[in-house]
Write a protein that holds these residues in place. Structure first.
Motif, mmCIF file in Angstrom:
data_model
loop_
_atom_site.group_PDB
_atom_site.id
_atom_site.type_symbol
_atom_site.label_atom_id
_atom_site.label_comp_id
_atom_site.label_asym_id
_atom_site.label_seq_id
_atom_site.Cartn_x
_atom_site.Cartn_y
_atom_site.Cartn_z
ATOM 1 N N ASN A 1 0.789 -1.236 0.000
ATOM 2 C CA ASN A 1 0.000 0.000 0.000
ATOM 3 C C ASN A 1 0.819 1.284 0.000
ATOM 4 O OD1 ASN A 1 -2.807 -1.156 0.324
ATOM 5 N ND2 ASN A 1 -1.791 -2.079 2.084
ATOM 6 N N PRO B 1 -2.913 5.629 1.820
ATOM 7 C CA PRO B 1 -2.874 4.229 2.271
ATOM 8 C C PRO B 1 -2.676 4.095 3.775
ATOM 9 C CG PRO B 1 -1.582 4.490 0.281
ATOM 10 C CD PRO B 1 -1.984 5.870 0.717
ATOM 11 N N TYR C 1 3.079 0.705 -4.217
ATOM 12 C CA TYR C 1 2.057 1.596 -4.776
ATOM 13 C C TYR C 1 2.736 2.716 -5.557
ATOM 14 C CZ TYR C 1 -1.905 4.842 -4.920
ATOM 15 O OH TYR C 1 -2.887 5.690 -5.330
ATOM 16 N N GLN D 1 -10.488 -2.249 -0.676
ATOM 17 C CA GLN D 1 -9.419 -1.541 -1.383
ATOM 18 C C GLN D 1 -9.362 -0.107 -0.882
ATOM 19 O OE1 GLN D 1 -7.363 -3.060 -3.491
ATOM 20 N NE2 GLN D 1 -8.476 -4.984 -3.239
ATOM 21 N N CYS D 2 -8.182 0.469 -0.929
ATOM 22 C CA CYS D 2 -8.022 1.853 -0.465
ATOM 23 C C CYS D 2 -8.848 2.794 -1.334
ATOM 24 C CB CYS D 2 -6.540 2.253 -0.522
ATOM 25 S SG CYS D 2 -6.222 3.914 0.103
#
Length: 683
Positions: free
Chosen positions: A434, A657, A438, A650-651
């Motif tokens: 995350n 995050p 990411y 999911q973010c």
């Protein structure tokens, strides 16, 4: 008479699903603004009836249907500049400047409201690497456009440069001692060519700042990597011969420290400057003795010259030696040991205030015993990872950290691996997924295949597959080869000391990053294990801490040869593999024998508690006092949390995050507490 199309007619004519304004999840006034003022927005809606903006629209949106999927896709892709800047970990102003200069290519921008514009986040993220290259090229071009922008050494006089080179050569030689007043001040060689070059560059910058200040140039911010252009008119008064070493004094110390944090000045510049000045004074002393013998000085001449040398030493060195270590720095000599409960509270405080990155730094000290500089140097590939770059677990749930000798000491840790508890493996993988990957997918690390890390005394570590530092500056996550400084590790811990009110005054005052190693060693050395494993507790502690076992300890040597992994795991399982949650920790400590069970403590062994146990009797008695209203409130709250968790698997777009992880952690913890109450009260 023309027939007015029905809703079904319009829906059949359009492939996309239509919906009314409440499904758009856009505020009512916002939709009115977009339809009235933004021509580009008309592709997202159709008119079902009379399209009279002067009459109907200002009062109602019921005559308009919207393409829901397209609108939701647009909202998820086109974000505000602030949201995009968080997504790519870049300052908002820098991002705005790069977009304006075209570094990202053509980026679609739309006016979303009177005071807000939205940008194509996909175009920006897809072209981020290319934009960085363009920005670097632009910066280099800017430097090239200046007549000459050259390193600091070109702005120093030859005599000063000669002394610097002599000093570096001396510290790299086989006789690196610096002896002053018959006392050894420095006896170590530079550990590597990289270290020597670093010292040279700092000395060049140091004396450039001094020279510039002596020429009356003030308010200038210098760094090790950006060089000035002396053709600029503001440099017209610069004279590289305006300073020589024998003039060094207190005011020059002020010039060096200008625009530097006290900690940076103390940790980076002072340790470089003091031995250099001592070397220069030693050099002058040797020259004085040679000259005295050559010219056969009499007693009076020798006395006067010795007095001059003494005065020179006081002038050059005494003020520099008075610079004391900043109060905020860690004191590794002052040991502070935390209980497991105190550590969990500290971890939660750090996680909530700083996020997962700093929480992991804390874990690396307290669970796997990394020092500050080692935490700064640890790479993703120093762990046991799969082909996608995530930490793997063995059948017992443990990961491994093979910290290389090049980054520390010869301990065998790179061969056997430090055990990484399952909770820490999971936390690392959350961070990688995350935060790190990411911004910088693991696949992009492969360009660093064959990257060589050169450590102390020429020891090297070659990364065969790829390379990327585990911790990077929050403004530069996307560069796998850009780590953080050792000085920055643990800085968050010093900043949060005052908030750790659950610690006693001494522990709170002295708590530093290095205390993680002290505490880890205590936990392992005092672990409660089986009789067989107890023989290996001290070695397990040495292995986890990466201490080299004593040569005469045959037990340790035998353990190393046979690598009794089962016993090692038992010791770690019973010492540092404890949960983050305080309630779970109490149960864990009771189960492992560190605490005694008492009536007020809920200790669940092998599942359910029944009425035959004292605690079971107490729980059974309390069930009668839970009202139906309270039961319903618990169940409703549980349902609400489960829905929130489902919606945020999911973010969410535009959410950091770290914030997402913290929020989900709070929900999960609350859900577990409610489930425990539901189970306890038999609801």
């Amino acid at each position: 008479m023309e027939q007015v199309p029905t809703w079904k007619d319009i829906q059949n004519k359009n492939e996309s699903r239509l919906g009314f304004h409440n499904e758009t999840k856009i505020k009512y006034d916002q939709l009115l603004y977009l339809i009235e003022n933004q021509e580009w927005f008309n592709k997202f809606y159709v008119c079902l009836g009379k399209d009279d903006l002067s009459q109907t629209l200002k009062h109602s949106l019921r005559t308009y249907a919207f393409f829901i999927e397209e609108l939701q896709e647009f909202k998820s892709r086109f974000l505000s500049l602030g949201q995009v800047s968080k997504m790519v970990n870049m300052k908002r102003d820098t991002l705005d400047r790069w977009i304006t200069k075209g570094h990202f290519g053509d980026v679609e921008v739309y006016q979303w409201s009177k005071g807000k514009r939205v940008y194509d986040s996909v175009a920006i993220t897809n072209n981020l690497d290319n934009a960085k290259l363009k920005a670097e090229d632009a910066q280099q071009s800017a430097y090239r456009n200046k007549t000459k922008s050259i390193p600091y050494e070109n702005y120093l006089n030859e005599e000063l440069l000669k002394v610097i080179d002599e000093y570096i050569d001396h510290r790299q030689s086989l006789t690196p001692m610096i002896i002053l007043n018959k006392t050894v001040k420095t006896a170590k060689r530079f550990s590597s060519k990289k270290s020597a070059d670093s010292h040279r560059r700092i000395l060049h910058l140091t004396f450039f700042k001094i020279t510039a200040a002596r020429c009356g140039l003030k308010g200038l911010n210098f760094s090790l990597d950006s060089y000035p252009d002396l053709t600029d008119t503001k440099w017209s008064n610069y004279d590289k011969n305006s300073f020589n070493l024998e003039q060094f004094s207190r005011r020059d110390i002020d010039a060096i420290s200008q625009s530097l944090a006290v900690e940076t000045f103390f940790s980076r510049y002072v340790p470089v400057l003091i031995p250099f000045i001592q070397f220069y004074l030693m050099k002058k002393d040797k020259e004085l003795k040679v000259l005295a013998r050559k010219e056969n000085w009499d007693f009076q001449k020798r006395y006067l010259e010795d007095k001059k040398a003494e005065d020179l030493q006081e002038t050059m060195l005494d003020d520099l030696l008075q610079i004391t270590k900043p109060i905020l720095s860690d004191n590794n000599d002052e040991k502070s040991f935390l209980s497991r409960e105190e550590y969990v509270k500290t971890f939660v405080k750090v996680f909530q205030k700083y996020g997962i990155r700093e929480a992991l730094m804390l874990e690396f000290s307290f669970r796997i015993g990394l020092r500050r500089f080692e935490t700064a140097l640890v790479a993703v590939e120093d762990f046991w990872i799969d082909d996608k770059g995530y930490l793997m677990k063995d059948s017992g749930g443990y990961g491994r950290c093979y910290f290389p000798e090049a980054k520390s000491k010869k301990t065998g840790a790179d061969k056997y691996g430090i055990l990484v508890p399952e909770t820490l493996v999971d936390l690392c993988n959350q961070y990688l997924k995350n935060v790190l990957y990411y911004n910088s997918p693991f696949e992009t690390h492969k360009k660093f295949a064959g990257k060589v890390f050169e450590g102390k005394f020429g020891i090297k570590k070659v990364y065969k597959e790829s390379h990327g530092f585990f911790f990077r500056r929050s403004t530069n996550y996307s560069n796998p080869d850009q780590g953080i400084s050792g000085a920055s590790v643990g800085k968050f811990l010093r900043g949060i000391r005052g908030e750790l009110t659950f610690l006693d005054d001494n522990s709170r005052r002295n708590l530093s990053y290095h205390n993680g190693r002290h505490t880890l060693n205590e936990w392992v050395e005092n672990s409660i294990v089986s009789k067989q494993a107890s023989r290996y507790v001290d070695f397990a502690a040495d292995l986890q801490m990466r201490h080299k076992p004593g040569r005469l300890n045959l037990g340790k040597q035998k353990y190393r040869q046979h690598n009794k992994d089962v016993l090692y795991k038992e010791i770690i399982e019973n010492s540092i593999h404890f949960p983050f949650d305080l309630e779970d920790l109490i149960r864990w400590e009771i189960k492992k024998g560190y605490k005694e069970s008492h009536p007020s403590t809920i200790c669940i062994e092998n599942g359910a508690l029944d009425h035959t146990t004292p605690i079971g009797n107490k729980l059974a008695a309390t069930r009668a006092f839970i009202s139906d209203e309270e039961k319903n409130a618990l169940l409703n709250k549980l349902s609400e949390i489960e829905q929130s968790l489902y919606k945020t698997k999911q973010c969410p777009k535009g959410m950091l995050p770290t914030d997402w992880l913290k929020q989900r952690k709070l929900w999960i913890k609350e859900k577990e507490m409610i489930n425990e109450r539901v189970k306890t009260f038999g609801i």
